[in-house]
Design an enzyme around this catalytic site. Structure first.
Site, PDB file in Angstrom:
ATOM      1  N   ASP A  26      47.260  44.419  28.648  1.00  0.00           N
ATOM      2  CA  ASP A  26      46.196  43.421  28.637  1.00  0.00           C
ATOM      3  C   ASP A  26      46.213  42.576  27.358  1.00  0.00           C
ATOM      4  OD1 ASP A  26      43.997  42.106  29.765  1.00  0.00           O
ATOM      5  OD2 ASP A  26      43.068  43.980  30.398  1.00  0.00           O
ATOM      6  N   ASP A  69      40.317  36.967  36.055  1.00  0.00           N
ATOM      7  CA  ASP A  69      40.024  38.171  36.836  1.00  0.00           C
ATOM      8  C   ASP A  69      39.759  37.899  38.313  1.00  0.00           C
ATOM      9  OD1 ASP A  69      40.297  39.991  34.829  1.00  0.00           O
ATOM     10  OD2 ASP A  69      38.172  40.208  34.405  1.00  0.00           O
TER      11      ASP A  69
END
Length: 405
Positions: free
Chosen positions: A167, A222
């Site tokens: 990430d 997202d």
């Protein structure tokens, strides 16, 4: 020529040689990273499996992971290619141990990650783990790997990890191109083939450089479980290939996870979700609780004909080739001179959609046989020049067109 001019020429020549040598060195290092990632034998087709985040967020534990591995096998999904069991954020303690190593959460993962990996491997599956190219992960509940890349890569390899989602939170403002390649080289040195998924959010257009660094890269923000735009990834279609895959967004479709089965959309909308993901050669990573999935969810995730489009060995990503209002035509070439087509209707009522051969990459003189991938039947008539069908509201039809004359 005077001595001063001669000296200036010599200096400029030396500077040019140094710059050229540095450039060659940088390019050689990038090419070496890419050669080694391809040599890991991973990513020949988009990965398939399951990820904990969409359904469980930080609420996962080793019991859920073990039961999910069991369910992948008992449901038959693993035989279809869903082999990765990926643990997302919140699996670790907030602090490293005395030697600087990452530590599994003592109450959620008391057996440790290696024991989970061993369990998953005995099922014929592979284990994925999560980390971050920053000082802390996005949940702020455990350390990231920035500054500890080699140590963490060695830890993951020693645990038997097969997949790393990496990430982009708490990164100190350091550019992704300065952070992600460090883990690339660390994984290479660790000596275990680990699929490297770059979760960079698309901030610095990872589709333009991800192929040199990872096996897959996320191109958008997202994912959410709702009916929305589904075209945020197709602009990068030409950059996907075997060994390196774009992720897409269903305002998010996203490379880690599908939303099918989480309850936010109708069955027809989940079919659109899966169809666009497949034609876009996106990773098929399930994001629901497969221990308790419905028959509709299992039916969608188990459609072998749609999965075959995603996993086609030609490895060319499909893209949107025509849009008229809320009607879209997506197409992509497949092996055997075939073409996959998705006819998408975003209107809240049925509409006729026509796919022209010129738009989808077929010779205008081709006569084709059309296979309906959701009805699992070959249409009785053959088609020349175009294909016209009526598509329901917020729905799609998906075909493989096979030239026969």
């Amino acid at each position: 020529m005077g001595r001063s001019k001669m000296l200036m020429v010599v200096v400029m020549t030396l500077k040019f040689c140094l710059v050229s040598a540095s450039s060659r060195l940088f390019n050689n290092r990038e090419n070496q990273d890419r050669r080694n990632l391809l040599a890991n034998g991973l990513g020949a087709t988009p990965p398939m499996g399951w990820n904990s985040w969409n359904h469980f967020y930080c609420g996962h534990n080793e019991t859920i992971i073990r039961e999910t591995a069991d369910a992948l096998v008992s449901s038959g999904l693993s035989k279809l290619g869903y082999i990765y069991v990926n643990i997302d954020d919140c699996w670790g303690e907030i602090a490293r141990d005395g030697d600087g190593n990452l530590v599994a959460h003592k109450t959620k993962y008391p057996s440790g990650i290696k024991a989970i990996a061993d369990y998953v491997h005995r099922k014929g599956l592979k284990l994925g783990i999560y980390s971050d190219a920053g000082y802390y992960t996005c949940s702020k509940t455990q350390p990231g790997s920035l500054g500890h890349e080699e140590q963490d890569a060695n830890t993951f390899a020693s645990w038997g990890v097969d997949y790393l989602k990496y990430d982009n939170c708490d990164n100190g403002g350091i550019k992704p191109l300065d952070r992600y390649p460090i883990m690339t080289r660390a994984l290479k040195k660790a000596g275990r083939p680990i699929y490297f998924s770059l979760c960079e959010w698309g901030d610095m257009h990872p589709a333009l450089w991800g192929y040199r660094v990872g096996n897959g890269w996320r191109t958008t923000d997202d994912i959410q479980d709702n009916w929305a735009r589904a075209d945020m990834n197709e602009v990068y279609a030409d950059l996907a290939r075997p060994g390196g895959w774009n992720g897409m967004n269903f305002t998010t479709l996203y490379p880690d996870m599908l939303e099918i089965g989480n309850g936010g959309m109708k069955k027809s909308e989940y079919i659109v979700h899966f169809s666009l993901w497949a034609i876009s050669k996106a990773p098929l990573i399930i994001g629901c609780d497969i221990r308790h999935m419905s028959e509709d969810t299992k039916e969608i995730l188990s459609n072998t004909e749609v999965i075959a489009v995603d996993q086609d060995p030609l490895g060319i990503q499909g893209k949107k080739v025509r849009m008229e209002g809320a009607l879209e035509i997506w197409a992509g070439p497949l092996s055997g001179c075939r073409v996959a087509v998705v006819l998408l209707n975003k209107y809240p009522y049925s509409m006729a959609i026509t796919a022209l051969w010129d738009d989808i990459g077929l010779d205008p003189t081709n006569v084709v046989e059309a296979r309906d991938l959701w009805e699992h039947k070959t249409l009785e008539r053959h088609f020349a020049d175009s294909l016209t069908v009526t598509v329901g509201p917020n729905a799609c039809n998906m075909y493989v067109l096979n030239p026969i004359g």
